[in-house]
Structure formats: C-alpha cells, structure tokens
Design an enzyme around this catalytic site. Structure first.
Site, PDB file in Angstrom:
ATOM      1  N   ARG A 124       6.245   3.549  -0.424  1.00 55.59           N
ATOM      2  CA  ARG A 124       5.877   2.210   0.058  1.00 55.59           C
ATOM      3  C   ARG A 124       5.308   2.151   1.475  1.00 55.59           C
ATOM      4  O   ARG A 124       5.064   1.058   1.979  1.00 55.59           O
ATOM      5  CB  ARG A 124       7.064   1.241  -0.026  1.00 55.59           C
ATOM      6  CG  ARG A 124       7.534   0.951  -1.430  1.00 55.59           C
ATOM      7  CD  ARG A 124       8.267  -0.359  -1.509  1.00 55.59           C
ATOM      8  NE  ARG A 124       9.462  -0.394  -0.695  1.00 55.59           N
ATOM      9  CZ  ARG A 124      10.207  -1.482  -0.519  1.00 55.59           C
ATOM     10  NH1 ARG A 124       9.853  -2.618  -1.100  1.00 55.59           N
ATOM     11  NH2 ARG A 124      11.292  -1.434   0.214  1.00 55.59           N
ATOM     12  N   ASP A 125       5.105   3.287   2.123  1.00 52.50           N
ATOM     13  CA  ASP A 125       4.553   3.218   3.483  1.00 52.50           C
ATOM     14  C   ASP A 125       3.665   4.429   3.761  1.00 52.50           C
ATOM     15  O   ASP A 125       3.872   5.158   4.730  1.00 52.50           O
ATOM     16  CB  ASP A 125       5.681   3.124   4.513  1.00 52.50           C
ATOM     17  CG  ASP A 125       5.220   2.488   5.829  1.00 52.50           C
ATOM     18  OD1 ASP A 125       4.108   1.905   5.850  1.00 52.50           O
ATOM     19  OD2 ASP A 125       5.959   2.570   6.825  1.00 52.50           O
ATOM     20  N   ILE A 126       2.679   4.626   2.887  1.00 60.56           N
ATOM     21  CA  ILE A 126       1.728   5.720   3.064  1.00 60.56           C
ATOM     22  C   ILE A 126       0.734   5.306   4.152  1.00 60.56           C
ATOM     23  O   ILE A 126      -0.056   4.384   3.975  1.00 60.56           O
ATOM     24  CB  ILE A 126       0.958   6.010   1.755  1.00 60.56           C
ATOM     25  CG1 ILE A 126       1.920   6.245   0.584  1.00 60.56           C
ATOM     26  CG2 ILE A 126       0.006   7.190   1.938  1.00 60.56           C
ATOM     27  CD1 ILE A 126       2.732   7.486   0.679  1.00 60.56           C
TER      28      ILE A 126
END
Length: 379
Positions: A124-126
């Site tokens: 969820r936080d690439i």
C-alpha cells in the site's frame, strides 16, 4: 515497557535517530557490533511482521526482534546499506529503460510473494523513498539489488470488507481505492508500480504526464494505473510478463538474481512437487503419483465377495483415484485454490490445519456420495 522488552532492547545501543516522527533509529548490537534499524510503531499489523520474520523473504529487510506492548510494536530489523530510489533520482536523474526495468522486476518478484500469502499482504505504499538500492552507482547503471522497505501501512486483505477503513497512502502514488472508494488488494500495489515506473523514467507523477518515449512502456504504465482495478494488471506476475514481452527486460532479466526467483508463468500449472524445479520435491512427488496410479490401476474390488470386472471395476478405481489424488493439490494450494475456502485463508495455523482436514474429509464424502448416486441409477 515491560522487563522482557527492556532486556531484549538493552543489547542495542542507539547511534542516531533517522526519522523522529516514525520512531526510527540506527542501533548497534553491543556484543557483535552489527548495525540494525530500531523501529517503534504505533500503526502496524503485527501479523505481517511476524510472517516476515518467519519467511525471511529476499530483498525485504529481515526482522530480528518483534515485540508488542500496549498498542506499540518494537522492531529490530536489518540495516540495508544503500540509498533510496528518491535519492538516486535526485543525484543521477531519471533512470534509463534498463535500470527502471530491473527495479520493477525486483519489486514484482517480491510482491508476488506477498500477494500469494493467504490471505494476500498488500504493501500500500510503493514509492521512491520506500525502495532501497544497492550497487556501484552511476547514471542509469550500477544497481545491483533492490529492497522493498517500510511495511508500516501494509495490511492483510480481508475478503469480507468492501472498502478500506483507514485512508493511508502517499499522495500521487496511492491508488484511488486507498481514499475509501473500495478495498485495497494486490492491484493497489500494481497501481503503485505503474506510478513508480513513470516517475523513474520521466520524473513525473501520472497527473503531470505519462512517459512517452517508448510506446509499449507507456501502454504498460497506463494499464497499471487505471482508476478501475479490474482494468489494471491483476497480478505482479502479469505486469512483469508484459514488460518482458515489450523487450525492455531483455538485458535486465539475466542480471537479476533472486534466491527464489520465480519460474516461468506456465510452471504454476504443473502438479505439486514440480512447480519449483527442486529435485528432492520432484522425486518425492513422482513416487507419490506413481504409487497412487499403480494402486488405482491394479486394486481388486469386490461386490458381495465377488470380484468386479469390466466397466464398474474401472469406475471404482477411478473413484479411488479421485479421492486421494486431490489431497496434494489442495494441501499445496494449487492455483491459489485456498482463496475460495474461508478457513484455510486464516493467518492462524490452527484454523488453516482444521480447514485443510475438514475440506479433505468433505471431499472424500462428496466423491463417495456422487458414486453411490451414479451406481443406484445405472446398476
């Protein structure tokens, strides 16, 4: 902080604070002199860190200590000596196709492992600051290893939810569903990969413009960043295949070396024991399959003391075959079949084992029930 946590953390001496807001510091083990990263988290999913600690994925920082107390998680994890992708771009500018392709390949193979977890783990936080690079850096060259870091916002996919309850992500890199439109799943990370690829190649977010120097790559970016998740690549493996077919990974593929590098896509259809190409697994699987095939082809079946022959003998043998051959396929999650069965999707091992046992028994009874019905009709 209780005495056990204090005792375990006392072996690490703080060197410097890296990020005060995130509670991240560099520490040194007082006996070995090894440097680690200490994290004190208040927003986390402990089950993810427990799994990472056990699984020891390549190109994800290893977890050495994972302790929880009163809504706070204390971590000691591997220190990755390198620079972030953000720093690399600031120093050397945008990446060329070869280097960007290599970064995406590493990330795709790592995400494949996370997304195949039952249930899937979604990062969820690439984004560039969560990608660590190692190598002898030069512009567009020198990248040897790529690590995915910072699982603070990662979550386990819940098939019973229809949207995220927490709106988490980095503006510009976060997928639309992270703003409450629907639930994050593996395709959320695909969106992040598409934005990241665009950013590496032209230094822009999707809203500011899409890389246009290579038509096939532009199409890959556009598909990965579709607003509707159904229109994106559905898996990291699918996106990687598209990049390989576009020829931008020709040179990169030979250079990337993962400890458990994924095999070609078609190998997932091979029977359990043959999918990973390991000799011991294949030998054991071959013995199992040969034994059951021999048993089912030669077993004698009697009806009221009289040996069966002809059609009904082979029908009975086929029933035996169906009862037992399904076991290795189901227990080894063939083609991700566990995604369709609630109990085996549980992250708790005890429920997973209970589910495997119950579904196996249910399969035996189902096969026997169908056989009895067929026998009553045709005999």
């Amino acid at each position: 902080m209780n005495l056990e946590i204090q005792s375990r953390l006392s072996f690490y001496r703080r060197l410097e604070e890296v990020e005060h807001k995130k509670g991240i510091s560099l520490v040194r083990h007082i006996e070995t002199g090894q440097i680690y990263v200490e994290k004190v988290l208040t927003q986390y999913d402990k089950s993810i860190y427990d799994w990472l600690q056990q699984s020891k994925l390549p190109y994800v920082p290893q977890i050495y200590e994972c302790m929880e107390e009163d809504g706070t998680l204390y971590l000691i994890e591997e220190y990755i000596q390198g620079i972030t992708l953000e720093t690399y771009i600031e120093q050397f500018g945008c990446l060329d196709l070869d280097a960007a392709g290599r970064v995406i390949e590493y990330l795709c193979r790592t995400l494949e492992k996370l997304h195949r977890h039952i249930p899937p783990i979604v990062h969820r936080d690439i984004k560039p600051t969560n990608i660590m690079l190692q190598g002898d850096f030069k512009k567009g060259h020198g990248i040897v290893s790529v690590y995915l870091i910072d699982f603070n916002t990662a979550r386990v996919f819940d098939a019973e939810r229809n949207r995220d309850t927490e709106l988490i992500g980095t503006r510009g890199f976060a997928a639309p569903e992270q703003y409450g439109f629907s639930q994050s799943d593996a395709r959320t990370d695909i969106y992040g990969l598409g934005v990241l690829l665009n950013y590496m190649l032209c230094g822009k977010l999707i809203r500011d413009g899409i890389y246009a120097d290579h038509q096939e790559v532009s199409q890959i970016i556009r598909k990965a960043t579709q607003i509707d998740p159904e229109k994106r690549y559905q898996t990291a493996e699918e996106m990687l295949d598209a990049m390989q077919q576009s020829m931008i990974l020709d040179e990169a593929t030979d250079k990337v070396s993962l400890n458990d590098k994924s095999r070609p896509a078609w190998t997932r259809f091979l029977p359990p024991g043959f999918r990973e190409g390991k000799i011991l697994n294949m030998v054991v699987a071959a013995i199992y399959y040969i034994f059951w095939m021999y048993f089912c082809l030669t077993v004698e079946v009697k009806d009221h003391g009289e040996p069966l022959s002809g059609t009904w003998l082979y029908v009975n043998r086929f029933v035996y075959f169906m009862m037992f051959i399904i076991t290795p396929f189901f227990w080894n999650n063939y083609l991700d079949v566990w995604n369709y069965f609630p109990l085996v999707r549980s992250p708790k091992k005890i429920w997973k084992l209970v589910g495997l046992f119950l579904y196996t028994v249910a399969w035996f009874f189902l096969v026997m029930f169908v056989f009895v019905i067929v026998e009553d009709i045709f005999r």
